[in-house]
Design an enzyme around this catalytic site. Structure first.
Site, mmCIF file in Angstrom:
data_model
loop_
_atom_site.group_PDB
_atom_site.id
_atom_site.type_symbol
_atom_site.label_atom_id
_atom_site.label_comp_id
_atom_site.label_asym_id
_atom_site.label_seq_id
_atom_site.Cartn_x
_atom_site.Cartn_y
_atom_site.Cartn_z
ATOM 1 N N GLY A 16 9.691 12.844 25.903
ATOM 2 C CA GLY A 16 8.241 12.727 25.737
ATOM 3 C C GLY A 16 7.562 12.902 27.082
ATOM 4 O O GLY A 16 8.229 13.025 28.119
ATOM 5 N N ASP A 17 6.221 12.952 27.057
ATOM 6 C CA ASP A 17 5.437 13.051 28.298
ATOM 7 C C ASP A 17 5.750 14.305 29.102
ATOM 8 O O ASP A 17 5.647 14.316 30.330
ATOM 9 C CB ASP A 17 5.625 11.792 29.168
ATOM 10 C CG ASP A 17 5.380 10.534 28.366
ATOM 11 O OD1 ASP A 17 4.460 10.551 27.532
ATOM 12 O OD2 ASP A 17 6.124 9.561 28.557
ATOM 13 N N LYS A 22 -1.457 18.941 27.270
ATOM 14 C CA LYS A 22 -2.057 20.016 28.057
ATOM 15 C C LYS A 22 -1.678 21.413 27.528
ATOM 16 O O LYS A 22 -2.538 22.275 27.359
ATOM 17 C CB LYS A 22 -1.613 19.826 29.513
ATOM 18 C CG LYS A 22 -2.092 20.880 30.437
ATOM 19 C CD LYS A 22 -0.885 21.591 30.969
ATOM 20 C CE LYS A 22 -1.267 22.826 31.701
ATOM 21 N NZ LYS A 22 -2.075 22.550 32.856
ATOM 22 N N GLY A 46 1.339 9.233 23.480
ATOM 23 C CA GLY A 46 0.170 9.202 24.355
ATOM 24 C C GLY A 46 0.042 10.573 24.984
ATOM 25 O O GLY A 46 0.956 11.033 25.642
ATOM 26 N N HIS A 47 -1.074 11.231 24.726
ATOM 27 C CA HIS A 47 -1.270 12.578 25.263
ATOM 28 C C HIS A 47 -2.540 12.604 26.101
ATOM 29 O O HIS A 47 -3.574 12.114 25.676
ATOM 30 C CB HIS A 47 -1.418 13.603 24.134
ATOM 31 C CG HIS A 47 -0.255 13.633 23.198
ATOM 32 N ND1 HIS A 47 0.996 14.047 23.586
ATOM 33 C CD2 HIS A 47 -0.142 13.289 21.902
ATOM 34 C CE1 HIS A 47 1.822 13.957 22.560
ATOM 35 N NE2 HIS A 47 1.149 13.487 21.522
ATOM 36 N N ARG A 141 10.470 1.796 0.568
ATOM 37 C CA ARG A 141 9.551 2.047 -0.554
ATOM 38 C C ARG A 141 8.559 0.887 -0.705
ATOM 39 O O ARG A 141 8.244 0.432 -1.790
ATOM 40 C CB ARG A 141 10.324 2.266 -1.872
ATOM 41 C CG ARG A 141 10.707 3.700 -2.183
ATOM 42 C CD ARG A 141 11.597 4.425 -1.240
ATOM 43 N NE ARG A 141 12.848 3.809 -0.894
ATOM 44 C CZ ARG A 141 14.011 4.041 -1.508
ATOM 45 N NH1 ARG A 141 14.071 4.866 -2.503
ATOM 46 N NH2 ARG A 141 15.120 3.478 -1.078
ATOM 47 N N ARG A 254 7.035 5.087 34.679
ATOM 48 C CA ARG A 254 8.088 5.907 34.059
ATOM 49 C C ARG A 254 9.263 6.017 35.016
ATOM 50 O O ARG A 254 9.078 6.052 36.233
ATOM 51 C CB ARG A 254 7.536 7.299 33.736
ATOM 52 C CG ARG A 254 6.485 7.244 32.634
ATOM 53 C CD ARG A 254 5.952 8.632 32.282
ATOM 54 N NE ARG A 254 4.908 8.511 31.259
ATOM 55 C CZ ARG A 254 3.904 9.364 31.114
ATOM 56 N NH1 ARG A 254 3.800 10.417 31.904
ATOM 57 N NH2 ARG A 254 3.011 9.179 30.174
ATOM 58 N N ASP A 283 3.496 23.110 39.801
ATOM 59 C CA ASP A 283 2.745 22.880 41.049
ATOM 60 C C ASP A 283 3.093 21.537 41.680
ATOM 61 O O ASP A 283 2.969 21.377 42.889
ATOM 62 C CB ASP A 283 1.234 22.923 40.761
ATOM 63 C CG ASP A 283 0.823 21.907 39.705
ATOM 64 O OD1 ASP A 283 1.455 21.880 38.625
ATOM 65 O OD2 ASP A 283 -0.112 21.123 39.959
HETATM 66 P P1 GTP Z 1 2.695 14.422 26.409
HETATM 67 O O1 GTP Z 1 2.988 13.080 25.870
HETATM 68 O O2 GTP Z 1 3.838 15.367 26.376
HETATM 69 O O3 GTP Z 1 1.424 15.011 25.843
HETATM 70 O O4 GTP Z 1 2.424 14.250 27.952
HETATM 71 P P2 GTP Z 1 1.432 13.179 28.446
HETATM 72 O O5 GTP Z 1 0.060 13.727 28.209
HETATM 73 O O6 GTP Z 1 1.789 11.868 27.868
HETATM 74 O O7 GTP Z 1 1.706 13.003 29.929
HETATM 75 P P3 GTP Z 1 0.787 12.079 30.883
HETATM 76 O O8 GTP Z 1 0.127 10.990 30.187
HETATM 77 O O9 GTP Z 1 1.641 11.790 32.051
HETATM 78 O O10 GTP Z 1 -0.300 13.088 31.258
HETATM 79 C C1 GTP Z 1 0.097 14.236 31.854
HETATM 80 C C2 GTP Z 1 -0.870 14.448 32.993
HETATM 81 O O11 GTP Z 1 -0.372 15.538 33.727
HETATM 82 C C3 GTP Z 1 -2.218 14.834 32.464
HETATM 83 O O12 GTP Z 1 -3.180 14.339 33.339
HETATM 84 C C4 GTP Z 1 -2.143 16.356 32.472
HETATM 85 O O13 GTP Z 1 -3.386 16.977 32.607
HETATM 86 C C5 GTP Z 1 -1.293 16.577 33.689
HETATM 87 N N1 GTP Z 1 -0.532 17.827 33.625
HETATM 88 C C6 GTP Z 1 0.032 18.423 32.556
HETATM 89 N N2 GTP Z 1 0.619 19.582 32.921
HETATM 90 C C7 GTP Z 1 0.407 19.698 34.248
HETATM 91 C C8 GTP Z 1 0.771 20.680 35.210
HETATM 92 O O14 GTP Z 1 1.399 21.684 34.911
HETATM 93 N N3 GTP Z 1 0.397 20.419 36.504
HETATM 94 C C9 GTP Z 1 -0.305 19.318 36.878
HETATM 95 N N4 GTP Z 1 -0.614 19.151 38.163
HETATM 96 N N5 GTP Z 1 -0.672 18.385 35.977
HETATM 97 C C10 GTP Z 1 -0.324 18.582 34.697
HETATM 98 P P1 IMP Z 2 8.787 3.281 19.539
HETATM 99 O O1 IMP Z 2 8.659 4.706 19.176
HETATM 100 O O2 IMP Z 2 7.468 2.610 19.854
HETATM 101 O O3 IMP Z 2 9.599 2.498 18.552
HETATM 102 O O4 IMP Z 2 9.604 3.207 20.926
HETATM 103 C C1 IMP Z 2 10.962 3.570 21.008
HETATM 104 C C2 IMP Z 2 11.248 4.251 22.338
HETATM 105 O O5 IMP Z 2 10.612 5.522 22.375
HETATM 106 C C3 IMP Z 2 10.715 3.505 23.571
HETATM 107 O O6 IMP Z 2 11.624 3.710 24.639
HETATM 108 C C4 IMP Z 2 9.406 4.200 23.869
HETATM 109 O O7 IMP Z 2 9.046 4.074 25.212
HETATM 110 C C5 IMP Z 2 9.763 5.629 23.509
HETATM 111 N N1 IMP Z 2 8.605 6.453 23.105
HETATM 112 C C6 IMP Z 2 8.032 6.512 21.879
HETATM 113 N N2 IMP Z 2 7.033 7.415 21.877
HETATM 114 C C7 IMP Z 2 6.986 7.953 23.103
HETATM 115 C C8 IMP Z 2 6.165 8.971 23.707
HETATM 116 O O8 IMP Z 2 5.270 9.582 23.105
HETATM 117 N N3 IMP Z 2 6.418 9.225 25.022
HETATM 118 C C9 IMP Z 2 7.406 8.596 25.698
HETATM 119 N N4 IMP Z 2 8.200 7.661 25.189
HETATM 120 C C10 IMP Z 2 7.984 7.336 23.892
HETATM 121 MG MG MG Z 3 2.898 11.090 26.401
#
Ligand code: GTP
Ligand code: IMP
Ligand code: MG
Length: 334
Positions: A16-17, A22, A46-47, A141, A254, A283
Protein backbone atom coordinates in the site's frame (compact mmCIF):
# COMPACT_ATOMS: atom_id res chain seq x y z
CA UNK A 1 -1.79 3.20 -27.27
CA UNK A 2 -5.37 4.35 -27.44
CA UNK A 3 -7.05 4.40 -24.08
CA UNK A 4 -10.58 4.80 -25.41
CA UNK A 5 -12.85 1.78 -25.06
CA UNK A 6 -10.67 0.27 -22.38
CA UNK A 7 -11.11 -1.18 -18.96
CA UNK A 8 -7.98 -0.62 -16.90
CA UNK A 9 -7.35 -2.03 -13.42
CA UNK A 10 -4.79 -0.24 -11.23
CA UNK A 11 -3.28 -2.05 -8.23
CA UNK A 12 -0.56 -1.54 -5.64
CA UNK A 13 2.46 -3.85 -5.93
CA UNK A 14 3.96 -3.44 -2.45
CA UNK A 15 2.40 -2.78 1.00
CA UNK A 16 0.00 0.00 0.00
CA UNK A 17 0.96 3.69 -0.08
CA UNK A 18 2.70 3.31 -3.43
CA UNK A 19 1.10 6.58 -4.55
CA UNK A 20 -2.04 5.10 -6.10
CA UNK A 21 -3.98 8.29 -5.34
CA UNK A 22 -1.59 10.32 -7.45
CA UNK A 23 -1.26 7.92 -10.43
CA UNK A 24 -5.03 7.29 -10.51
CA UNK A 25 -5.80 11.01 -10.47
CA UNK A 26 -3.39 11.43 -13.40
CA UNK A 27 -5.09 8.60 -15.33
CA UNK A 28 -8.53 10.07 -14.59
CA UNK A 29 -7.48 13.39 -16.12
CA UNK A 30 -5.46 11.94 -19.02
CA UNK A 31 -7.90 9.20 -20.14
CA UNK A 32 -11.22 10.89 -19.34
CA UNK A 33 -13.04 7.65 -18.31
CA UNK A 34 -16.84 7.56 -18.31
CA UNK A 35 -16.71 5.77 -14.96
CA UNK A 36 -14.06 5.51 -12.26
CA UNK A 37 -14.92 2.59 -9.99
CA UNK A 38 -13.21 1.59 -6.80
CA UNK A 39 -12.65 -1.94 -5.50
CA UNK A 40 -10.59 -3.06 -2.48
CA UNK A 41 -11.30 -3.36 1.22
CA UNK A 42 -12.77 -0.07 2.51
CA UNK A 43 -11.83 3.03 4.53
CA UNK A 44 -8.64 1.38 5.85
CA UNK A 45 -7.09 2.90 2.71
CA UNK A 46 -5.59 6.38 2.75
CA UNK A 47 -4.90 8.15 -0.52
CA UNK A 48 -3.40 11.59 -1.00
CA UNK A 49 -4.42 13.51 -4.10
CA UNK A 50 -2.77 16.84 -5.00
CA UNK A 51 -4.38 18.78 -7.81
CA UNK A 52 -4.11 22.42 -8.83
CA UNK A 53 -2.75 23.51 -5.45
CA UNK A 54 -5.35 21.60 -3.44
CA UNK A 55 -4.63 18.56 -1.28
CA UNK A 56 -7.19 15.86 -0.49
CA UNK A 57 -6.76 12.99 1.99
CA UNK A 58 -9.31 10.31 1.08
CA UNK A 59 -10.33 6.97 2.58
CA UNK A 60 -13.58 6.03 0.79
CA UNK A 61 -13.93 8.07 -2.37
CA UNK A 62 -12.27 7.03 -5.63
CA UNK A 63 -9.09 9.11 -6.18
CA UNK A 64 -10.19 9.73 -9.78
CA UNK A 65 -12.84 12.24 -8.58
CA UNK A 66 -10.62 15.09 -9.90
CA UNK A 67 -12.10 14.54 -13.37
CA UNK A 68 -15.41 16.36 -13.00
CA UNK A 69 -16.97 14.74 -16.07
CA UNK A 70 -16.54 11.15 -14.81
CA UNK A 71 -19.10 9.31 -12.73
CA UNK A 72 -17.42 7.81 -9.67
CA UNK A 73 -18.54 4.54 -8.11
CA UNK A 74 -17.83 2.19 -5.22
CA UNK A 75 -18.10 -1.49 -6.15
CA UNK A 76 -20.03 -4.23 -4.31
CA UNK A 77 -16.84 -5.75 -2.86
CA UNK A 78 -16.01 -2.64 -0.83
CA UNK A 79 -17.14 -2.15 2.79
CA UNK A 80 -18.58 1.35 3.17
CA UNK A 81 -18.55 3.60 6.23
CA UNK A 82 -21.48 6.00 5.59
CA UNK A 83 -20.03 8.71 7.86
CA UNK A 84 -16.65 8.74 6.11
CA UNK A 85 -18.35 8.68 2.70
CA UNK A 86 -20.60 11.66 3.48
CA UNK A 87 -17.64 13.68 4.82
CA UNK A 88 -15.62 13.04 1.67
CA UNK A 89 -18.55 13.80 -0.67
CA UNK A 90 -18.85 17.20 1.03
CA UNK A 91 -15.06 17.75 0.93
CA UNK A 92 -14.86 17.03 -2.79
CA UNK A 93 -18.24 18.40 -3.91
CA UNK A 94 -19.09 15.19 -5.76
CA UNK A 95 -22.80 14.90 -4.87
CA UNK A 96 -24.77 13.94 -7.98
CA UNK A 97 -21.98 11.94 -9.62
CA UNK A 98 -20.99 9.51 -6.84
CA UNK A 99 -22.69 6.12 -6.63
CA UNK A 100 -22.50 3.11 -4.31
CA UNK A 101 -23.41 -0.45 -5.28
CA UNK A 102 -26.54 -1.57 -3.46
CA UNK A 103 -24.72 -4.75 -2.41
CA UNK A 104 -21.83 -3.09 -0.53
CA UNK A 105 -21.30 -4.14 3.09
CA UNK A 106 -22.03 -1.37 5.60
CA UNK A 107 -19.47 -0.71 8.36
CA UNK A 108 -21.26 -0.08 11.66
CA UNK A 109 -20.18 1.54 14.92
CA UNK A 110 -19.89 -1.99 16.38
CA UNK A 111 -17.46 -3.03 13.63
CA UNK A 112 -15.24 -0.03 14.44
CA UNK A 113 -15.35 -0.77 18.17
CA UNK A 114 -14.46 -4.42 17.58
CA UNK A 115 -11.55 -3.42 15.34
CA UNK A 116 -10.20 -1.04 17.98
CA UNK A 117 -10.43 -3.42 20.93
CA UNK A 118 -9.76 -6.83 19.45
CA UNK A 119 -6.50 -8.54 20.35
CA UNK A 120 -5.97 -8.80 16.61
CA UNK A 121 -5.67 -5.06 16.30
CA UNK A 122 -2.64 -5.09 18.61
CA UNK A 123 -1.07 -8.12 16.93
CA UNK A 124 -1.56 -7.06 13.31
CA UNK A 125 -1.62 -3.30 13.84
CA UNK A 126 -4.90 -2.83 11.95
CA UNK A 127 -6.17 0.61 10.98
CA UNK A 128 -9.14 0.27 13.41
CA UNK A 129 -11.55 1.42 10.71
CA UNK A 130 -13.92 -1.55 11.14
CA UNK A 131 -13.00 -3.18 7.84
CA UNK A 132 -11.92 -6.61 9.16
CA UNK A 133 -15.07 -7.05 11.34
CA UNK A 134 -17.29 -5.92 8.42
CA UNK A 135 -15.70 -8.48 6.08
CA UNK A 136 -16.10 -11.11 8.81
CA UNK A 137 -19.79 -10.22 9.22
CA UNK A 138 -20.30 -10.53 5.45
CA UNK A 139 -18.72 -14.00 5.44
CA UNK A 140 -20.90 -14.98 8.42
CA UNK A 141 -23.97 -13.83 6.41
CA UNK A 142 -24.64 -11.33 9.16
CA UNK A 143 -23.88 -7.97 7.51
CA UNK A 144 -26.10 -5.03 6.57
CA UNK A 145 -26.09 -4.15 2.88
CA UNK A 146 -26.04 -0.62 1.47
CA UNK A 147 -29.61 -1.08 0.15
CA UNK A 148 -30.82 -1.39 3.76
CA UNK A 149 -28.95 1.69 5.03
CA UNK A 150 -30.95 4.94 5.13
CA UNK A 151 -27.86 7.23 4.78
CA UNK A 152 -26.72 5.46 1.61
CA UNK A 153 -30.11 5.51 -0.20
CA UNK A 154 -29.36 8.67 -2.26
CA UNK A 155 -26.28 7.04 -3.80
CA UNK A 156 -27.43 3.52 -4.63
CA UNK A 157 -26.94 2.00 -8.04
CA UNK A 158 -25.95 -1.29 -9.68
CA UNK A 159 -22.24 -0.63 -10.28
CA UNK A 160 -21.71 -4.00 -12.00
CA UNK A 161 -24.29 -3.19 -14.69
CA UNK A 162 -23.03 0.38 -15.14
CA UNK A 163 -19.37 -0.54 -15.59
CA UNK A 164 -20.20 -3.33 -18.04
CA UNK A 165 -22.33 -0.93 -20.13
CA UNK A 166 -19.55 1.69 -20.24
CA UNK A 167 -16.56 1.46 -22.59
CA UNK A 168 -13.84 3.50 -20.93
CA UNK A 169 -13.59 2.55 -17.24
CA UNK A 170 -10.81 3.13 -14.73
CA UNK A 171 -10.87 0.61 -11.89
CA UNK A 172 -9.02 1.54 -8.73
CA UNK A 173 -7.48 -0.99 -6.39
CA UNK A 174 -6.49 -0.15 -2.83
CA UNK A 175 -3.84 -1.46 -0.41
CA UNK A 176 -0.95 -3.44 -1.93
CA UNK A 177 -0.33 -7.00 -3.04
CA UNK A 178 1.86 -7.91 -0.04
CA UNK A 179 -1.15 -7.17 2.22
CA UNK A 180 -3.41 -9.64 0.38
CA UNK A 181 -5.03 -12.17 2.71
CA UNK A 182 -4.24 -14.86 0.12
CA UNK A 183 -0.79 -13.91 -1.21
CA UNK A 184 0.71 -11.50 1.33
CA UNK A 185 2.59 -11.95 4.59
CA UNK A 186 -0.23 -13.80 6.38
CA UNK A 187 -1.37 -13.27 9.13
CA UNK A 188 0.04 -9.72 8.92
CA UNK A 189 -2.31 -8.74 6.10
CA UNK A 190 -5.61 -7.02 5.44
CA UNK A 191 -8.93 -8.90 5.46
CA UNK A 192 -9.33 -9.50 1.68
CA UNK A 193 -7.41 -10.40 -1.42
CA UNK A 194 -6.63 -7.18 -3.29
CA UNK A 195 -5.02 -8.53 -6.47
CA UNK A 196 -6.27 -7.36 -9.88
CA UNK A 197 -8.73 -10.27 -10.33
CA UNK A 198 -10.45 -9.51 -7.03
CA UNK A 199 -10.50 -5.77 -7.68
CA UNK A 200 -12.23 -6.47 -11.01
CA UNK A 201 -14.71 -8.80 -9.26
CA UNK A 202 -15.30 -6.12 -6.60
CA UNK A 203 -16.74 -3.79 -9.24
CA UNK A 204 -18.45 -6.60 -11.19
CA UNK A 205 -16.18 -7.06 -14.22
CA UNK A 206 -15.17 -10.51 -15.45
CA UNK A 207 -11.52 -11.37 -16.30
CA UNK A 208 -12.12 -11.51 -20.07
CA UNK A 209 -13.25 -7.86 -20.06
CA UNK A 210 -10.07 -6.36 -18.58
CA UNK A 211 -7.71 -4.79 -21.15
CA UNK A 212 -4.79 -3.60 -19.02
CA UNK A 213 -3.47 -4.08 -15.47
CA UNK A 214 -1.20 -1.31 -14.19
CA UNK A 215 0.80 -2.24 -11.10
CA UNK A 216 2.15 0.71 -9.12
CA UNK A 217 5.42 0.51 -7.23
CA UNK A 218 7.23 3.18 -5.26
CA UNK A 219 10.97 3.61 -5.92
CA UNK A 220 11.70 2.37 -2.38
CA UNK A 221 9.60 0.13 -0.09
CA UNK A 222 7.48 1.11 2.93
CA UNK A 223 5.21 -0.82 5.25
CA UNK A 224 2.88 0.43 7.98
CA UNK A 225 1.87 -2.00 10.73
CA UNK A 226 3.42 -5.24 11.94
CA UNK A 227 4.79 -8.19 9.98
CA UNK A 228 7.90 -9.34 8.11
CA UNK A 229 9.80 -6.69 6.18
CA UNK A 230 13.32 -7.26 4.94
CA UNK A 231 16.22 -4.80 4.60
CA UNK A 232 14.47 -2.42 7.04
CA UNK A 233 16.38 0.75 7.94
CA UNK A 234 15.94 3.02 10.97
CA UNK A 235 13.70 6.10 11.06
CA UNK A 236 16.90 8.20 11.35
CA UNK A 237 18.43 6.69 8.21
CA UNK A 238 15.14 6.91 6.28
CA UNK A 239 14.78 10.56 7.32
CA UNK A 240 18.33 11.31 6.14
CA UNK A 241 17.54 9.76 2.75
CA UNK A 242 14.25 11.72 2.49
CA UNK A 243 12.27 8.44 2.44
CA UNK A 244 10.56 8.66 5.87
CA UNK A 245 6.75 8.72 5.57
CA UNK A 246 3.81 8.84 8.01
CA UNK A 247 0.44 7.05 7.52
CA UNK A 248 -2.49 9.09 6.15
CA UNK A 249 -5.09 7.12 8.15
CA UNK A 250 -3.23 6.36 11.37
CA UNK A 251 -0.38 8.92 11.40
CA UNK A 252 2.00 6.09 12.30
CA UNK A 253 5.60 6.31 10.98
CA UNK A 254 5.98 3.93 8.04
CA UNK A 255 8.76 1.36 8.10
CA UNK A 256 11.25 1.80 5.27
CA UNK A 257 13.54 -0.30 3.10
CA UNK A 258 15.63 1.53 0.52
CA UNK A 259 15.64 -1.62 -1.64
CA UNK A 260 13.01 -2.82 -4.08
CA UNK A 261 12.12 -6.40 -3.07
CA UNK A 262 12.59 -8.01 -6.47
CA UNK A 263 11.34 -11.53 -5.73
CA UNK A 264 8.15 -10.14 -4.16
CA UNK A 265 7.63 -7.74 -7.08
CA UNK A 266 8.09 -10.48 -9.70
CA UNK A 267 5.53 -12.63 -7.89
CA UNK A 268 3.17 -9.64 -7.60
CA UNK A 269 3.50 -8.84 -11.33
CA UNK A 270 2.75 -12.49 -12.14
CA UNK A 271 -0.34 -12.95 -9.94
CA UNK A 272 -1.75 -9.53 -10.86
CA UNK A 273 -1.10 -10.19 -14.55
CA UNK A 274 0.54 -6.75 -14.78
CA UNK A 275 0.80 -5.43 -18.35
CA UNK A 276 2.29 -2.09 -17.29
CA UNK A 277 4.25 -0.75 -14.31
CA UNK A 278 3.93 2.74 -12.82
CA UNK A 279 6.87 3.91 -10.69
CA UNK A 280 6.35 6.72 -8.18
CA UNK A 281 8.74 9.00 -6.29
CA UNK A 282 11.57 8.68 -8.78
CA UNK A 283 12.40 12.31 -7.90
CA UNK A 284 12.63 11.39 -4.21
CA UNK A 285 15.12 8.62 -4.92
CA UNK A 286 17.18 10.50 -7.52
CA UNK A 287 17.88 14.24 -7.21
CA UNK A 288 17.50 16.38 -10.30
CA UNK A 289 14.27 14.81 -11.58
CA UNK A 290 11.59 16.83 -9.77
CA UNK A 291 8.70 17.84 -12.01
CA UNK A 292 10.18 16.23 -15.15
CA UNK A 293 7.44 15.32 -17.65
CA UNK A 294 9.51 13.90 -20.53
CA UNK A 295 11.48 10.64 -20.31
CA UNK A 296 14.46 12.03 -22.18
CA UNK A 297 14.90 14.74 -19.51
CA UNK A 298 15.46 12.25 -16.66
CA UNK A 299 19.01 11.98 -15.28
CA UNK A 300 21.05 8.98 -16.56
CA UNK A 301 20.91 7.17 -13.18
CA UNK A 302 17.12 7.60 -12.98
CA UNK A 303 16.76 6.15 -16.49
CA UNK A 304 19.04 3.25 -15.53
CA UNK A 305 16.78 2.49 -12.55
CA UNK A 306 13.67 2.45 -14.79
CA UNK A 307 15.46 0.08 -17.20
CA UNK A 308 16.43 -2.19 -14.31
CA UNK A 309 12.76 -2.44 -13.22
CA UNK A 310 11.74 -3.37 -16.77
CA UNK A 311 14.45 -6.00 -16.98
CA UNK A 312 13.76 -7.54 -13.56
CA UNK A 313 9.97 -7.68 -13.98
CA UNK A 314 9.74 -8.12 -17.78
CA UNK A 315 6.95 -5.53 -17.85
CA UNK A 316 7.22 -2.04 -19.44
CA UNK A 317 7.30 1.01 -17.15
CA UNK A 318 4.71 3.30 -18.74
CA UNK A 319 4.10 5.89 -16.00
CA UNK A 320 6.71 7.63 -13.85
CA UNK A 321 5.97 9.92 -10.90
CA UNK A 322 8.29 12.91 -10.55
CA UNK A 323 6.42 15.07 -8.01
CA UNK A 324 3.33 15.22 -5.78
CA UNK A 325 0.87 16.77 -8.26
CA UNK A 326 -1.49 14.65 -10.38
CA UNK A 327 0.22 16.18 -13.41
CA UNK A 328 3.82 15.45 -12.30
CA UNK A 329 3.94 12.28 -14.39
CA UNK A 330 5.88 11.04 -17.40
CA UNK A 331 3.24 9.20 -19.42
CA UNK A 332 4.95 6.93 -21.96
CA UNK A 333 1.72 5.30 -23.19
CA UNK A 334 1.27 7.87 -25.96
P1 GTP B 1 -1.74 5.24 -1.90
O1 GTP B 1 -2.29 4.70 -0.65
O2 GTP B 1 -1.07 4.24 -2.77
O3 GTP B 1 -2.72 6.10 -2.65
O4 GTP B 1 -0.56 6.20 -1.51
P2 GTP B 1 -0.78 7.29 -0.43
O5 GTP B 1 -1.53 8.40 -1.10
O6 GTP B 1 -1.33 6.67 0.79
O7 GTP B 1 0.61 7.75 -0.01
P3 GTP B 1 0.85 8.99 1.00
O8 GTP B 1 -0.25 9.21 1.92
O9 GTP B 1 2.21 8.78 1.52
O10 GTP B 1 0.83 10.14 0.00
C1 GTP B 1 1.73 10.10 -1.01
C2 GTP B 1 2.30 11.49 -1.10
O11 GTP B 1 3.35 11.43 -2.03
C3 GTP B 1 1.27 12.44 -1.65
O12 GTP B 1 1.49 13.69 -1.08
C4 GTP B 1 1.57 12.41 -3.14
O13 GTP B 1 1.21 13.58 -3.81
C5 GTP B 1 3.06 12.24 -3.11
N1 GTP B 1 3.58 11.57 -4.31
C6 GTP B 1 3.02 10.58 -5.03
N2 GTP B 1 3.81 10.26 -6.08
C7 GTP B 1 4.87 11.08 -5.99
C8 GTP B 1 6.05 11.23 -6.79
O14 GTP B 1 6.25 10.56 -7.78
N3 GTP B 1 6.95 12.17 -6.34
C9 GTP B 1 6.75 12.94 -5.24
N4 GTP B 1 7.69 13.82 -4.89
N5 GTP B 1 5.64 12.82 -4.49
C10 GTP B 1 4.73 11.91 -4.87
P1 IMP C 1 -6.72 -3.62 8.35
O1 IMP C 1 -6.85 -3.65 6.88
O2 IMP C 1 -7.18 -2.32 8.98
O3 IMP C 1 -7.32 -4.82 9.02
O4 IMP C 1 -5.14 -3.68 8.70
C1 IMP C 1 -4.37 -4.83 8.43
C2 IMP C 1 -2.97 -4.44 7.99
O5 IMP C 1 -3.02 -3.83 6.71
C3 IMP C 1 -2.28 -3.40 8.89
O6 IMP C 1 -0.89 -3.69 8.92
C4 IMP C 1 -2.52 -2.09 8.18
O7 IMP C 1 -1.54 -1.14 8.49
C5 IMP C 1 -2.42 -2.55 6.73
N1 IMP C 1 -3.17 -1.70 5.78
C6 IMP C 1 -4.49 -1.78 5.49
N2 IMP C 1 -4.81 -0.88 4.54
C7 IMP C 1 -3.68 -0.24 4.21
C8 IMP C 1 -3.37 0.79 3.25
O8 IMP C 1 -4.21 1.30 2.50
N3 IMP C 1 -2.07 1.19 3.22
C9 IMP C 1 -1.13 0.63 4.01
N4 IMP C 1 -1.35 -0.33 4.90
C10 IMP C 1 -2.63 -0.76 5.00
MG1 MG D 1 -2.21 4.98 1.39
Amino acid sequence: MTVLKMKIVVVGGQYGDEGKGKIISHLALADNPEIIARGGVGPNAGHMVHYKGQKFGLRMLPSGFVNKSSRIMIGAGVSVDPEVLEREITLTGTKGRIFVDRRCTVITKEHKEMDATAALSAKIGTTKTGCGPAVTARAARNAMLAQDCEELKPYLTDVATEVNKAKNVLIEGTQGFMLSVLYGTYPFVTSKDISASTIAADVGIGPTKIDEVIMIIKSYTTRVGNGPFHDEISVEEATKLGFQEYGTVTGRPRRTSKELHWDDLRFAAMVNGATQIAVTKLDVRFAGNAGVREYKKLTPEAKKFVEKIEKELSVPVTLIGTGPDAEDVIDRRK
